[in-house]
Design a protein around this motif. Structure first.
Motif, PDB file in Angstrom:
ATOM      1  N   VAL A  96       0.793  -1.220   0.041  1.00 37.68           N
ATOM      2  CA  VAL A  96       0.000  -0.091   0.110  1.00 37.68           C
ATOM      3  C   VAL A  96       0.868   1.316   0.024  1.00 37.68           C
ATOM      4  O   VAL A  96       0.685   2.072  -0.805  1.00 37.68           O
ATOM      5  CB  VAL A  96      -0.880   0.011   1.165  1.00 37.68           C
ATOM      6  N   GLY A  97       1.782   1.255   0.910  1.00 39.25           N
ATOM      7  CA  GLY A  97       2.786   2.509   1.002  1.00 39.25           C
ATOM      8  C   GLY A  97       3.390   2.777  -0.241  1.00 39.25           C
ATOM      9  O   GLY A  97       3.450   3.691  -0.787  1.00 39.25           O
ATOM     10  N   PHE A  98       4.071   1.520  -0.816  1.00 42.55           N
ATOM     11  CA  PHE A  98       4.722   1.886  -1.978  1.00 42.55           C
ATOM     12  C   PHE A  98       4.030   2.327  -3.199  1.00 42.55           C
ATOM     13  O   PHE A  98       4.424   3.261  -3.947  1.00 42.55           O
ATOM     14  CB  PHE A  98       5.529   0.460  -2.615  1.00 42.55           C
ATOM     15  N   ASN A  99       2.660   1.558  -3.320  1.00 39.58           N
ATOM     16  CA  ASN A  99       1.864   2.333  -4.422  1.00 39.58           C
ATOM     17  C   ASN A  99       1.306   3.497  -4.298  1.00 39.58           C
ATOM     18  O   ASN A  99       1.529   4.419  -5.252  1.00 39.58           O
ATOM     19  CB  ASN A  99       0.577   1.281  -4.634  1.00 39.58           C
ATOM     20  N   ARG A 100       1.141   4.118  -2.928  1.00 43.32           N
ATOM     21  CA  ARG A 100       0.834   5.615  -2.978  1.00 43.32           C
ATOM     22  C   ARG A 100       2.083   6.525  -3.416  1.00 43.32           C
ATOM     23  O   ARG A 100       1.840   7.435  -3.911  1.00 43.32           O
ATOM     24  CB  ARG A 100       0.575   5.920  -1.395  1.00 43.32           C
ATOM     25  N   LEU A 101       3.439   6.118  -2.782  1.00 47.18           N
ATOM     26  CA  LEU A 101       4.414   6.818  -3.297  1.00 47.18           C
ATOM     27  C   LEU A 101       4.723   6.723  -4.731  1.00 47.18           C
ATOM     28  O   LEU A 101       5.326   7.783  -5.097  1.00 47.18           O
ATOM     29  CB  LEU A 101       5.639   6.366  -2.330  1.00 47.18           C
ATOM     30  N   PHE A 102       4.626   5.600  -5.344  1.00 44.48           N
ATOM     31  CA  PHE A 102       4.896   5.511  -6.874  1.00 44.48           C
ATOM     32  C   PHE A 102       3.896   6.503  -7.354  1.00 44.48           C
ATOM     33  O   PHE A 102       4.365   7.042  -8.413  1.00 44.48           O
ATOM     34  CB  PHE A 102       4.915   4.064  -7.117  1.00 44.48           C
ATOM     35  N   ASP A 103       2.643   6.247  -7.279  1.00 49.92           N
ATOM     36  CA  ASP A 103       1.750   7.310  -7.669  1.00 49.92           C
ATOM     37  C   ASP A 103       2.156   8.721  -7.744  1.00 49.92           C
ATOM     38  O   ASP A 103       2.259   9.717  -8.634  1.00 49.92           O
ATOM     39  CB  ASP A 103       0.287   7.096  -6.949  1.00 49.92           C
ATOM     40  N   TYR A 104       2.654   8.964  -6.402  1.00 45.56           N
ATOM     41  CA  TYR A 104       3.029  10.662  -6.170  1.00 45.56           C
ATOM     42  C   TYR A 104       4.255  10.922  -7.317  1.00 45.56           C
ATOM     43  O   TYR A 104       4.246  12.012  -7.904  1.00 45.56           O
ATOM     44  CB  TYR A 104       3.782  10.685  -4.890  1.00 45.56           C
ATOM     45  N   ILE A 105       5.327  10.174  -7.176  1.00 43.19           N
ATOM     46  CA  ILE A 105       6.404  10.440  -8.380  1.00 43.19           C
ATOM     47  C   ILE A 105       6.074  10.039  -9.590  1.00 43.19           C
ATOM     48  O   ILE A 105       6.599  10.640 -10.495  1.00 43.19           O
ATOM     49  CB  ILE A 105       7.538   9.550  -7.790  1.00 43.19           C
ATOM     50  N   SER A 106       4.932   9.667 -10.146  1.00 48.12           N
ATOM     51  CA  SER A 106       4.722   9.340 -11.470  1.00 48.12           C
ATOM     52  C   SER A 106       3.569  10.368 -11.849  1.00 48.12           C
ATOM     53  O   SER A 106       3.124  10.330 -13.000  1.00 48.12           O
ATOM     54  CB  SER A 106       3.886   7.881 -11.555  1.00 48.12           C
ATOM     55  N   GLY A 107       3.410  11.438 -10.999  1.00 50.18           N
ATOM     56  CA  GLY A 107       2.571  12.426 -11.394  1.00 50.18           C
ATOM     57  C   GLY A 107       1.421  12.707 -10.604  1.00 50.18           C
ATOM     58  O   GLY A 107       0.444  14.008 -10.659  1.00 50.18           O
ATOM     59  N   ALA A 108       1.043  12.187  -9.359  1.00 54.14           N
ATOM     60  CA  ALA A 108       0.012  12.587  -8.341  1.00 54.14           C
ATOM     61  C   ALA A 108       0.411  13.585  -7.452  1.00 54.14           C
ATOM     62  O   ALA A 108       0.562  13.298  -6.271  1.00 54.14           O
ATOM     63  CB  ALA A 108      -0.408  11.248  -7.725  1.00 54.14           C
ATOM     64  N   ASN A 109       0.815  14.868  -8.326  1.00 52.37           N
ATOM     65  CA  ASN A 109       1.171  16.001  -7.561  1.00 52.37           C
ATOM     66  C   ASN A 109       0.852  17.061  -8.192  1.00 52.37           C
ATOM     67  O   ASN A 109       0.658  17.056  -9.436  1.00 52.37           O
ATOM     68  CB  ASN A 109       2.906  15.935  -7.344  1.00 52.37           C
ATOM     69  N   VAL A 110       1.034  18.363  -7.493  1.00 52.71           N
ATOM     70  CA  VAL A 110       0.669  19.610  -7.929  1.00 52.71           C
ATOM     71  C   VAL A 110       1.780  19.833  -9.258  1.00 52.71           C
ATOM     72  O   VAL A 110       2.876  19.860  -9.169  1.00 52.71           O
ATOM     73  CB  VAL A 110       0.642  20.863  -7.197  1.00 52.71           C
ATOM     74  N   GLY A 111       0.968  20.240 -10.297  1.00 56.69           N
ATOM     75  CA  GLY A 111       2.145  20.127 -11.755  1.00 56.69           C
ATOM     76  C   GLY A 111       2.040  19.042 -12.692  1.00 56.69           C
ATOM     77  O   GLY A 111       2.653  18.960 -13.603  1.00 56.69           O
ATOM     78  N   ASN A 112       1.524  17.850 -12.020  1.00 52.28           N
ATOM     79  CA  ASN A 112       1.741  16.620 -12.556  1.00 52.28           C
ATOM     80  C   ASN A 112       3.297  16.261 -13.212  1.00 52.28           C
ATOM     81  O   ASN A 112       3.348  15.794 -14.305  1.00 52.28           O
ATOM     82  CB  ASN A 112       0.755  16.733 -13.656  1.00 52.28           C
ATOM     83  N   VAL A 113       4.065  16.553 -12.004  1.00 54.67           N
ATOM     84  CA  VAL A 113       5.268  16.244 -12.471  1.00 54.67           C
ATOM     85  C   VAL A 113       5.706  14.890 -12.380  1.00 54.67           C
ATOM     86  O   VAL A 113       5.403  14.173 -11.205  1.00 54.67           O
ATOM     87  CB  VAL A 113       6.418  17.321 -11.512  1.00 54.67           C
ATOM     88  N   SER A 114       6.702  14.257 -13.162  1.00 56.03           N
ATOM     89  CA  SER A 114       7.187  12.959 -13.223  1.00 56.03           C
ATOM     90  C   SER A 114       8.640  13.120 -12.384  1.00 56.03           C
ATOM     91  O   SER A 114       9.530  14.021 -12.878  1.00 56.03           O
ATOM     92  CB  SER A 114       7.407  12.413 -14.273  1.00 56.03           C
ATOM     93  N   ILE A 115       8.624  12.171 -11.150  1.00 54.58           N
ATOM     94  CA  ILE A 115       9.751  12.565 -10.370  1.00 54.58           C
ATOM     95  C   ILE A 115      10.802  11.406 -10.390  1.00 54.58           C
ATOM     96  O   ILE A 115      10.041  10.204 -10.416  1.00 54.58           O
ATOM     97  CB  ILE A 115       9.449  12.832  -8.587  1.00 54.58           C
TER      98      ILE A 115
END
Length: 273
Positions: free
Chosen positions: A134-153
Protein backbone atom coordinates in the motif's frame (compact mmCIF):
# COMPACT_ATOMS: atom_id res chain seq x y z
CA UNK A 1 -28.23 -36.85 43.46
CA UNK A 2 -26.18 -35.87 40.49
CA UNK A 3 -25.05 -32.29 40.47
CA UNK A 4 -24.38 -30.21 37.42
CA UNK A 5 -20.70 -30.07 36.57
CA UNK A 6 -19.08 -26.68 37.02
CA UNK A 7 -18.14 -24.99 33.80
CA UNK A 8 -15.17 -22.71 33.38
CA UNK A 9 -15.65 -19.29 31.80
CA UNK A 10 -15.42 -19.39 28.03
CA UNK A 11 -12.21 -18.13 26.47
CA UNK A 12 -12.63 -14.63 25.03
CA UNK A 13 -12.96 -14.54 21.28
CA UNK A 14 -10.35 -12.94 19.07
CA UNK A 15 -12.71 -10.00 18.50
CA UNK A 16 -13.14 -9.53 22.25
CA UNK A 17 -9.35 -9.58 22.69
CA UNK A 18 -8.94 -6.91 20.00
CA UNK A 19 -11.67 -4.76 21.56
CA UNK A 20 -9.99 -5.01 24.97
CA UNK A 21 -6.48 -4.27 23.74
CA UNK A 22 -7.34 -1.79 20.96
CA UNK A 23 -10.78 -0.27 21.62
CA UNK A 24 -10.13 2.44 19.03
CA UNK A 25 -8.91 0.05 16.37
CA UNK A 26 -11.64 -2.56 15.94
CA UNK A 27 -10.46 -4.96 13.27
CA UNK A 28 -13.34 -6.94 11.85
CA UNK A 29 -11.69 -8.26 8.70
CA UNK A 30 -10.54 -11.86 8.62
CA UNK A 31 -7.42 -10.72 6.76
CA UNK A 32 -6.33 -8.50 9.65
CA UNK A 33 -6.78 -11.38 12.08
CA UNK A 34 -4.79 -13.69 9.85
CA UNK A 35 -1.79 -11.33 10.11
CA UNK A 36 -2.33 -10.04 13.65
CA UNK A 37 0.56 -12.05 15.09
CA UNK A 38 2.98 -11.30 12.26
CA UNK A 39 4.66 -8.43 14.12
CA UNK A 40 5.40 -10.23 17.37
CA UNK A 41 8.96 -9.63 18.46
CA UNK A 42 11.07 -10.13 21.58
CA UNK A 43 11.50 -7.01 23.69
CA UNK A 44 14.90 -5.36 23.33
CA UNK A 45 16.10 -2.93 26.00
CA UNK A 46 18.74 -0.36 25.19
CA UNK A 47 21.34 0.69 27.75
CA UNK A 48 20.37 4.10 29.14
CA UNK A 49 17.50 4.61 26.70
CA UNK A 50 13.85 5.53 26.86
CA UNK A 51 11.36 2.87 25.82
CA UNK A 52 8.22 4.84 24.96
CA UNK A 53 7.68 6.39 21.52
CA UNK A 54 5.96 9.77 21.41
CA UNK A 55 3.66 10.98 18.63
CA UNK A 56 4.74 13.34 15.85
CA UNK A 57 2.65 15.72 13.82
CA UNK A 58 2.94 13.61 10.69
CA UNK A 59 5.00 10.51 11.41
CA UNK A 60 5.58 8.94 14.83
CA UNK A 61 8.85 9.88 16.47
CA UNK A 62 10.63 7.98 19.25
CA UNK A 63 11.74 9.74 22.40
CA UNK A 64 15.50 9.79 22.95
CA UNK A 65 17.64 10.27 26.01
CA UNK A 66 20.06 13.16 26.48
CA UNK A 67 23.64 12.90 25.33
CA UNK A 68 24.91 13.35 28.87
CA UNK A 69 23.35 10.06 29.98
CA UNK A 70 23.77 8.01 26.82
CA UNK A 71 26.94 8.76 24.86
CA UNK A 72 27.72 7.19 21.51
CA UNK A 73 30.29 4.47 21.99
CA UNK A 74 32.92 4.20 19.26
CA UNK A 75 35.24 1.30 19.98
CA UNK A 76 37.54 1.16 16.98
CA UNK A 77 40.02 3.52 15.42
CA UNK A 78 38.42 3.88 11.98
CA UNK A 79 38.83 7.26 10.33
CA UNK A 80 35.40 8.72 9.43
CA UNK A 81 34.61 7.95 5.80
CA UNK A 82 32.27 10.06 3.67
CA UNK A 83 30.10 8.04 1.28
CA UNK A 84 28.27 10.09 -1.34
CA UNK A 85 27.39 7.56 -4.04
CA UNK A 86 27.07 4.02 -2.63
CA UNK A 87 27.38 1.38 -5.34
CA UNK A 88 24.33 -0.46 -4.02
CA UNK A 89 22.16 2.55 -5.00
CA UNK A 90 22.81 1.62 -8.67
CA UNK A 91 23.29 5.28 -9.70
CA UNK A 92 19.95 6.35 -8.20
CA UNK A 93 19.90 9.32 -5.85
CA UNK A 94 20.18 8.10 -2.27
CA UNK A 95 21.22 9.73 1.01
CA UNK A 96 24.94 10.09 1.54
CA UNK A 97 26.45 9.47 4.94
CA UNK A 98 29.62 9.37 7.02
CA UNK A 99 30.81 6.05 8.43
CA UNK A 100 32.12 6.55 11.97
CA UNK A 101 32.37 2.87 12.94
CA UNK A 102 32.58 -0.28 10.86
CA UNK A 103 32.69 -4.00 11.60
CA UNK A 104 33.04 -5.68 8.22
CA UNK A 105 32.80 -9.17 9.72
CA UNK A 106 29.39 -8.44 11.22
CA UNK A 107 28.26 -6.17 8.35
CA UNK A 108 27.49 -3.43 10.89
CA UNK A 109 28.23 0.27 10.51
CA UNK A 110 27.43 3.36 12.50
CA UNK A 111 26.56 6.18 10.10
CA UNK A 112 25.90 9.88 10.45
CA UNK A 113 23.20 11.18 8.12
CA UNK A 114 22.47 14.83 7.37
CA UNK A 115 18.92 16.16 7.42
CA UNK A 116 17.08 15.15 4.24
CA UNK A 117 13.61 15.48 2.73
CA UNK A 118 11.58 12.32 2.25
CA UNK A 119 8.18 11.63 0.64
CA UNK A 120 6.27 9.61 3.22
CA UNK A 121 2.97 7.87 3.91
CA UNK A 122 1.59 6.23 7.04
CA UNK A 123 -0.12 2.85 6.80
CA UNK A 124 -2.00 1.45 9.80
CA UNK A 125 -2.31 -2.32 9.61
CA UNK A 126 -1.29 -5.56 11.27
CA UNK A 127 0.58 -6.80 8.20
CA UNK A 128 4.08 -5.77 7.09
CA UNK A 129 3.32 -7.16 3.65
CA UNK A 130 0.16 -5.06 3.25
CA UNK A 131 1.93 -1.92 4.49
CA UNK A 132 4.77 -2.46 2.02
CA UNK A 133 2.44 -2.76 -0.95
CA UNK A 134 0.00 0.00 0.00
CA UNK A 135 2.74 2.45 0.98
CA UNK A 136 4.85 1.79 -2.11
CA UNK A 137 1.89 2.22 -4.45
CA UNK A 138 0.90 5.55 -2.85
CA UNK A 139 4.42 6.92 -3.20
CA UNK A 140 4.91 5.54 -6.70
CA UNK A 141 1.71 7.31 -7.74
CA UNK A 142 3.15 10.51 -6.25
CA UNK A 143 6.39 10.35 -8.24
CA UNK A 144 4.44 9.28 -11.35
CA UNK A 145 2.45 12.52 -11.41
CA UNK A 146 -0.01 12.51 -8.50
CA UNK A 147 1.27 15.91 -7.46
CA UNK A 148 0.64 19.58 -8.12
CA UNK A 149 1.92 20.20 -11.63
CA UNK A 150 1.66 16.53 -12.62
CA UNK A 151 5.45 16.29 -12.48
CA UNK A 152 7.28 13.02 -13.05
CA UNK A 153 9.91 12.53 -10.32
CA UNK A 154 12.89 10.16 -10.71
CA UNK A 155 12.95 6.99 -8.63
CA UNK A 156 15.42 7.02 -5.73
CA UNK A 157 16.74 4.62 -3.13
CA UNK A 158 16.12 3.20 -0.64
CA UNK A 159 12.49 2.38 -0.11
CA UNK A 160 12.33 2.72 3.65
CA UNK A 161 9.71 1.26 5.98
CA UNK A 162 9.79 2.55 9.55
CA UNK A 163 7.96 0.29 11.97
CA UNK A 164 6.14 1.56 15.07
CA UNK A 165 4.63 -1.51 16.80
CA UNK A 166 1.10 -1.44 18.18
CA UNK A 167 0.28 -1.68 21.87
CA UNK A 168 -0.55 -5.39 21.76
CA UNK A 169 -0.54 -8.42 19.45
CA UNK A 170 -4.08 -7.66 18.26
CA UNK A 171 -3.42 -3.98 17.59
CA UNK A 172 -2.53 -2.33 14.34
CA UNK A 173 1.00 -1.04 13.93
CA UNK A 174 2.03 2.10 12.09
CA UNK A 175 4.31 1.67 9.09
CA UNK A 176 5.85 4.81 7.63
CA UNK A 177 6.89 4.05 4.05
CA UNK A 178 9.31 6.58 2.52
CA UNK A 179 10.99 7.53 -0.75
CA UNK A 180 14.10 9.71 -0.66
CA UNK A 181 13.52 13.07 -2.37
CA UNK A 182 15.98 13.56 -5.28
CA UNK A 183 18.92 15.87 -4.63
CA UNK A 184 17.61 18.33 -7.23
CA UNK A 185 14.70 19.05 -4.88
CA UNK A 186 16.40 18.77 -1.51
CA UNK A 187 16.54 21.86 0.70
CA UNK A 188 20.12 22.66 -0.30
CA UNK A 189 19.04 23.01 -3.95
CA UNK A 190 16.84 25.98 -3.15
CA UNK A 191 13.89 24.19 -4.74
CA UNK A 192 10.96 22.38 -3.15
CA UNK A 193 9.49 19.01 -4.21
CA UNK A 194 6.04 19.02 -5.83
CA UNK A 195 3.14 18.98 -3.37
CA UNK A 196 1.32 15.62 -3.28
CA UNK A 197 -2.30 15.69 -4.42
CA UNK A 198 -3.16 12.77 -2.12
CA UNK A 199 -3.79 13.58 1.55
CA UNK A 200 -2.10 10.26 2.40
CA UNK A 201 1.30 11.45 1.15
CA UNK A 202 3.42 14.20 2.72
CA UNK A 203 6.92 15.61 2.51
CA UNK A 204 8.94 15.58 5.73
CA UNK A 205 12.39 16.87 6.63
CA UNK A 206 13.98 14.21 8.80
CA UNK A 207 16.64 15.64 11.12
CA UNK A 208 20.29 14.70 11.10
CA UNK A 209 20.82 11.41 12.91
CA UNK A 210 23.30 8.70 13.81
CA UNK A 211 22.17 5.20 12.88
CA UNK A 212 23.37 1.67 13.37
CA UNK A 213 23.09 -0.15 10.05
CA UNK A 214 23.13 -3.89 9.38
CA UNK A 215 23.48 -4.90 5.72
CA UNK A 216 22.22 -8.19 4.29
CA UNK A 217 21.09 -9.75 1.02
CA UNK A 218 18.00 -11.58 -0.16
CA UNK A 219 14.42 -10.38 -0.22
CA UNK A 220 12.48 -8.45 2.42
CA UNK A 221 8.94 -9.14 1.29
CA UNK A 222 7.69 -10.66 4.55
CA UNK A 223 8.10 -9.89 8.24
CA UNK A 224 9.37 -13.43 8.73
CA UNK A 225 12.25 -12.64 6.39
CA UNK A 226 12.96 -9.27 8.02
CA UNK A 227 12.72 -10.06 11.73
CA UNK A 228 15.93 -12.15 12.17
CA UNK A 229 17.95 -9.26 10.75
CA UNK A 230 16.35 -6.78 13.15
CA UNK A 231 17.06 -9.12 16.05
CA UNK A 232 20.68 -9.48 14.97
CA UNK A 233 21.29 -5.72 15.03
CA UNK A 234 19.54 -5.24 18.39
CA UNK A 235 21.61 -8.06 19.89
CA UNK A 236 24.79 -6.58 18.42
CA UNK A 237 24.11 -3.17 19.98
CA UNK A 238 23.25 -4.69 23.35
CA UNK A 239 26.40 -6.84 23.32
CA UNK A 240 28.47 -3.74 22.57
CA UNK A 241 26.71 -1.67 25.25
CA UNK A 242 25.59 0.85 22.64
CA UNK A 243 22.51 2.95 23.58
CA UNK A 244 19.77 3.00 20.94
CA UNK A 245 16.12 3.88 20.44
CA UNK A 246 14.29 0.56 20.99
CA UNK A 247 11.40 -1.01 19.08
CA UNK A 248 11.44 1.53 16.24
CA UNK A 249 13.48 0.43 13.25
CA UNK A 250 13.75 1.04 9.53
CA UNK A 251 13.73 -1.70 6.88
CA UNK A 252 15.45 -0.38 3.75
CA UNK A 253 15.47 -2.03 0.34
CA UNK A 254 17.67 -0.86 -2.55
CA UNK A 255 16.80 -3.24 -5.38
CA UNK A 256 13.99 -3.83 -7.82
CA UNK A 257 12.15 -7.11 -7.22
CA UNK A 258 13.49 -8.57 -10.48
CA UNK A 259 17.14 -8.41 -9.37
CA UNK A 260 17.57 -11.97 -8.02
CA UNK A 261 21.25 -11.79 -7.00
CA UNK A 262 23.59 -9.27 -5.38
CA UNK A 263 20.69 -7.72 -3.52
CA UNK A 264 21.28 -5.15 -0.78
CA UNK A 265 19.03 -4.45 2.19
CA UNK A 266 19.61 -2.64 5.46
CA UNK A 267 18.16 -2.38 8.94
CA UNK A 268 18.53 1.08 10.48
CA UNK A 269 18.24 1.72 14.21
CA UNK A 270 18.70 5.21 15.64
CA UNK A 271 21.54 5.52 18.12
CA UNK A 272 21.33 7.80 21.12
CA UNK A 273 24.01 10.47 21.01
Amino acid sequence: ERTAAATSPAEPTSKEKREKECPDQLQSSAFCWQHSLSLERPVRSSPSSSTTPTPHRTSPTPRSATSSTAPLLINNSNTPQNVTNPKFCHKLDCPGYTIIYSNATANVEYRQYDAFLWARTNVSTTSFEVASEVGFNRLFDYISGANVGNVSIPMTAPVSIQVFPGQGPFCKSTFVVSFFVPYAEQTASGKVPPTPTSSDVYIELLPASTKAVYSFGGYTWTWKEVLPNIEFLYDYLIAHNQPFVPNVEYVCGYDAPFRPIDRHNEIWIDLIV
